[in-house]
Design an enzyme around this catalytic site. Sequence first.
Site, mmCIF file in Angstrom:
data_model
loop_
_atom_site.group_PDB
_atom_site.id
_atom_site.type_symbol
_atom_site.label_atom_id
_atom_site.label_comp_id
_atom_site.label_asym_id
_atom_site.label_seq_id
_atom_site.Cartn_x
_atom_site.Cartn_y
_atom_site.Cartn_z
ATOM 1 N N ARG A 93 0.833 -1.209 0.000
ATOM 2 C CA ARG A 93 0.000 0.000 0.000
ATOM 3 C C ARG A 93 0.868 1.259 0.000
ATOM 4 O O ARG A 93 0.533 2.249 -0.670
ATOM 5 C CB ARG A 93 -0.926 -0.005 1.225
ATOM 6 N N ASN A 147 -10.454 -3.982 -0.440
ATOM 7 C CA ASN A 147 -10.470 -2.907 -1.440
ATOM 8 C C ASN A 147 -9.613 -3.248 -2.651
ATOM 9 O O ASN A 147 -8.730 -4.086 -2.553
ATOM 10 C CB ASN A 147 -9.935 -1.614 -0.802
ATOM 11 N N CYS A 169 -18.647 -1.743 2.609
ATOM 12 C CA CYS A 169 -17.806 -0.609 3.003
ATOM 13 C C CYS A 169 -18.413 0.020 4.244
ATOM 14 O O CYS A 169 -19.629 0.041 4.414
ATOM 15 C CB CYS A 169 -17.759 0.418 1.876
ATOM 16 N N HIS A 199 -16.942 4.158 -2.540
ATOM 17 C CA HIS A 199 -16.124 5.364 -2.357
ATOM 18 C C HIS A 199 -16.458 6.435 -3.398
ATOM 19 O O HIS A 199 -15.697 7.374 -3.608
ATOM 20 C CB HIS A 199 -14.617 5.035 -2.365
ATOM 21 N N TYR A 253 -14.451 10.366 0.252
ATOM 22 C CA TYR A 253 -13.554 10.110 -0.889
ATOM 23 C C TYR A 253 -13.781 11.080 -2.048
ATOM 24 O O TYR A 253 -12.925 11.229 -2.918
ATOM 25 C CB TYR A 253 -13.689 8.657 -1.368
HETATM 26 P P1 NAD Z 1 -3.490 -6.053 6.414
HETATM 27 O O1 NAD Z 1 -2.321 -5.500 5.685
HETATM 28 O O2 NAD Z 1 -3.394 -6.233 7.858
HETATM 29 O O3 NAD Z 1 -3.866 -7.446 5.725
HETATM 30 C C1 NAD Z 1 -4.777 -8.319 6.339
HETATM 31 C C2 NAD Z 1 -4.250 -9.730 6.259
HETATM 32 O O4 NAD Z 1 -4.371 -10.251 4.933
HETATM 33 C C3 NAD Z 1 -2.763 -9.867 6.609
HETATM 34 O O5 NAD Z 1 -2.610 -10.579 7.817
HETATM 35 C C4 NAD Z 1 -2.184 -10.570 5.397
HETATM 36 O O6 NAD Z 1 -1.173 -11.512 5.716
HETATM 37 C C5 NAD Z 1 -3.401 -11.225 4.806
HETATM 38 N N1 NAD Z 1 -3.246 -11.705 3.436
HETATM 39 C C6 NAD Z 1 -2.534 -11.174 2.423
HETATM 40 N N2 NAD Z 1 -2.660 -11.921 1.316
HETATM 41 C C7 NAD Z 1 -3.487 -12.956 1.628
HETATM 42 C C8 NAD Z 1 -4.009 -14.063 0.912
HETATM 43 N N3 NAD Z 1 -3.677 -14.287 -0.361
HETATM 44 N N4 NAD Z 1 -4.831 -14.924 1.563
HETATM 45 C C9 NAD Z 1 -5.151 -14.732 2.854
HETATM 46 N N5 NAD Z 1 -4.683 -13.699 3.583
HETATM 47 C C10 NAD Z 1 -3.871 -12.822 2.975
HETATM 48 O O7 NAD Z 1 -4.759 -5.195 5.992
HETATM 49 P P2 NAD Z 1 -5.777 -4.284 6.808
HETATM 50 O O8 NAD Z 1 -5.218 -2.923 6.865
HETATM 51 O O9 NAD Z 1 -6.211 -4.933 8.028
HETATM 52 O O10 NAD Z 1 -6.962 -4.240 5.771
HETATM 53 C C11 NAD Z 1 -7.530 -5.440 5.304
HETATM 54 C C12 NAD Z 1 -8.327 -5.234 4.056
HETATM 55 O O11 NAD Z 1 -9.552 -4.618 4.372
HETATM 56 C C13 NAD Z 1 -7.658 -4.354 3.006
HETATM 57 O O12 NAD Z 1 -7.836 -4.915 1.724
HETATM 58 C C14 NAD Z 1 -8.390 -3.044 3.116
HETATM 59 O O13 NAD Z 1 -8.435 -2.347 1.904
HETATM 60 C C15 NAD Z 1 -9.744 -3.508 3.521
HETATM 61 N N6 NAD Z 1 -10.577 -2.511 4.210
HETATM 62 C C16 NAD Z 1 -11.773 -2.274 3.644
HETATM 63 C C17 NAD Z 1 -12.648 -1.377 4.194
HETATM 64 C C18 NAD Z 1 -13.946 -1.133 3.498
HETATM 65 O O14 NAD Z 1 -14.594 -0.142 3.754
HETATM 66 N N7 NAD Z 1 -14.372 -2.004 2.596
HETATM 67 C C19 NAD Z 1 -12.297 -0.719 5.401
HETATM 68 C C20 NAD Z 1 -11.059 -0.993 5.975
HETATM 69 C C21 NAD Z 1 -10.209 -1.910 5.373
HETATM 70 C C1 G6P Z 2 -12.276 3.784 5.208
HETATM 71 C C2 G6P Z 2 -12.712 3.055 3.978
HETATM 72 C C3 G6P Z 2 -11.956 1.808 3.762
HETATM 73 C C4 G6P Z 2 -10.485 2.043 3.857
HETATM 74 C C5 G6P Z 2 -10.165 2.548 5.237
HETATM 75 C C6 G6P Z 2 -8.713 2.934 5.360
HETATM 76 O O1 G6P Z 2 -13.025 3.480 6.266
HETATM 77 O O2 G6P Z 2 -14.065 2.754 3.940
HETATM 78 O O3 G6P Z 2 -12.346 1.241 2.556
HETATM 79 O O4 G6P Z 2 -9.761 0.866 3.614
HETATM 80 O O5 G6P Z 2 -10.933 3.636 5.589
HETATM 81 O O6 G6P Z 2 -8.380 3.100 6.703
HETATM 82 P P1 G6P Z 2 -6.878 3.047 7.160
HETATM 83 O O7 G6P Z 2 -6.896 3.201 8.633
HETATM 84 O O8 G6P Z 2 -6.340 1.725 6.694
HETATM 85 O O9 G6P Z 2 -6.195 4.173 6.459
HETATM 86 MN MN MN Z 3 -14.526 1.485 2.176
#
Ligand code: NAD
Ligand code: G6P
Ligand code: MN
Length: 433
Positions: A93, A147, A169, A199, A253
């Site tokens: 990222r 995402n 989301c 977003h 966003y």
């Molecule tokens: P992170 O970097 O902690 O990753 C989460 C886990 O995924 C890690 O432990 C990693 O080892 C694992 N991983 C990587 N590749 C993998 C695979 N092929 N199979 C299984 N596990 C795997 O990430 P985070 O900051 O906790 O965020 C997790 C995800 O959630 C991100 O993709 C982020 O964009 C998403 N997110 C989405 C929203 C939303 O609104 N939709 C909000 C917050 C976070």
């Molecule tokens: C928001 C969005 C997520 C995004 C996150 C990032 O809540 O909805 O899609 O991944 O924030 O938060 P962070 O703490 O990882 O910057």
């Molecule tokens: Mn989101």
Amino acid sequence: GLKIATIGGGSSYTPELVEGFIKRYDELPIRELWLVDIEAGKEKMEIVGNLAKRMIEKAGLPIDVHLTLDRRAALKDADFVTTQFRVGLLEARAKDERIPLKYGVLGQETNGPGGLFKGLRTIPVILDICKDIEELCPNAWLINFTNPAGMVTEAVLRYSNIKKVVGLCNVPIGIEMGIAKLLDVDHSRIRIDFAGLNHMVYGLDVYVDGVSVKDEVIEKLTDPANSSFVKNIEGIGWEPEFIKALGVLTCPYHMYYYKTRQMLEKDMKNADGEGTRAEVVQKLEKELFELYKDPNLAIKPPQLEKRGGAYYSDAAVRLITSIYTDKRDIQPVNTINNGAIASIPADSAVEVSCVITKDGPKPISMGDLPVPVRGLVQQIKSFERIGAEAAVTGDYNTAVLAMTINPLSPSDTIAKQIVDEMLEAHKEHLPQF
Ligand code: NAD
Ligand code: G6P
Ligand code: MN
């Protein structure tokens, strides 16, 4: 009892999800929670998984938590599969955010140039997961949080056989909560007609007890303090003339698209100072995992609220509960449009208020998007589609095309330069190229 499989179980958000499961256990009787990760996330998963076990034990609930690197074992006969993985972890990222900045372009890791590469890394993995689901738990619902959730949902709809998929989301629920607070009313009295893309979602109207309060809310959005509802984006306020003429509620966003220059200046300044958001989050994550290691901790620590994903558990668990109980309440999610938004293809993913039934989300018909927002939404949809196509085909020209048509790209030449540098930087996670 139900079996839930959570892919990317080592995420620091897992306690958030577990808290949601505990709170709604009466309605959602989970027997097994399987956290799945990969070798690179094994240690994180063990730390956060043990915290999950302590939380569940403290709540006195009969939920078995399994920690595994064996995705197939986790998926076998699962009822719900939630995905919260990040291919390449936060290090990737940081590259998504930093490399475009070198070219004077915003990184934006979801719908922006960085998001294209997050999509290119993620889509092959999610499509692989879909194949496993087809084989091992064909009746399961896939609730995707990974995402770029819009592009990922689009890819699942177009390139897999999985129909039971919902993209999720926390932004819409965050907006509802934020507006409830601004108006000093309980969240349950607020209803927003959401329509758009992940977003890139707008509130076409907002009601308190069924009465529109849109103008009052739009007025409040002009105050910078009220212009973002998530921790990861600092609100810098809207020009009153612009936002009033726009006539709909924006999401945080949107600042990347309607305040591009200021957001770029801010991101560049941060990159030279405290670091990009990924770099800030890397530090935050370290602190969180130090806390999670404490054997006496058995709750979600309040420090997690510094991450952008607030209300993730509410959003995810209320969605799963409503599908499981056929509740037929209204929730904004990413699902197949089916004509609900006239300006978007029927077979594309949209983020829209839906009635949530046992057969999944039923989008509420919103008609055409208002003229001032329609073009941008369609452009982002094209970006998501071409980005998904590039991810599936591994075609270089298609990747350059996707990068160029992103509204944050200034030119085809710069887009190509960014693609070249990012293909090289991320090559270990882009086997299709
Ligand atoms: P992170 O970097 O902690 O990753 C989460 C886990 O995924 C890690 O432990 C990693 O080892 C694992 N991983 C990587 N590749 C993998 C695979 N092929 N199979 C299984 N596990 C795997 O990430 P985070 O900051 O906790 O965020 C997790 C995800 O959630 C991100 O993709 C982020 O964009 C998403 N997110 C989405 C929203 C939303 O609104 N939709 C909000 C917050 C976070
Ligand atoms: C928001 C969005 C997520 C995004 C996150 C990032 O809540 O909805 O899609 O991944 O924030 O938060 P962070 O703490 O990882 O910057
Ligand atoms: Mn989101």
